[in-house]
Design a protein around this motif. Structure first.
Motif, PDB file in Angstrom:
ATOM      1  N   THR A 103       0.868  -1.172   0.000  1.00 33.44           N
ATOM      2  CA  THR A 103       0.000   0.000   0.000  1.00 33.44           C
ATOM      3  C   THR A 103       0.901   1.217   0.000  1.00 33.44           C
ATOM      4  N   ALA A 104       0.753   2.041  -1.033  1.00 35.75           N
ATOM      5  CA  ALA A 104       1.574   3.236  -1.204  1.00 35.75           C
ATOM      6  C   ALA A 104       0.716   4.480  -1.013  1.00 35.75           C
ATOM      7  N   MET A 105       1.320   5.524  -0.506  1.00 35.29           N
ATOM      8  CA  MET A 105       0.628   6.811  -0.403  1.00 35.29           C
ATOM      9  C   MET A 105       0.893   7.581  -1.696  1.00 35.29           C
ATOM     10  N   THR A 106      -0.177   8.092  -2.296  1.00 35.61           N
ATOM     11  CA  THR A 106      -0.080   8.765  -3.582  1.00 35.61           C
ATOM     12  C   THR A 106      -1.138   9.852  -3.681  1.00 35.61           C
ATOM     13  N   ILE A 107      -0.931  10.793  -4.587  1.00 31.79           N
ATOM     14  CA  ILE A 107      -1.955  11.816  -4.796  1.00 31.79           C
ATOM     15  C   ILE A 107      -3.119  11.255  -5.603  1.00 31.79           C
TER      16      ILE A 107
END
Length: 87
Positions: free
Chosen positions: A51-55
């Protein structure tokens, strides 16, 4: 030498930001839009990988780039997006 970006965020895309209200240097209330990151879970063969944090802009490219960078995808792999709600 100037580079032209092929993929870049669109500042006009309101999905990428949220409204925030604050007080400016004059004491006046102001509302501005700020970029907000959201979690994006990447799956490979129905298995959760990360799970990656992205805009949230271009999630397909982010997922493929991540998996390729990690050595999980190869040049001749068949890549298809799957909507888990449709399965």
């Amino acid at each position: 030498m100037s580079k032209t970006l092929l993929i870049k965020p669109s500042p006009e895309n309101t999905r990428l930001t949220r409204a925030v209200t604050g007080i400016d240097h004059t004491g006046e209330q102001q509302e501005i839009r700020v970029v907000e990151e959201r979690p994006l879970t990447i799956y490979l063969n129905k298995q959760e990988i990360v799970t990656a944090m992205t805009i949230g802009d271009y999630p397909e490219y982010l997922a493929v780039g991540y998996l390729r960078n990690q050595g999980m995808l190869h040049d001749d792999d068949d890549i298809r997006a799957v909507d888990f709600d449709e399965e």
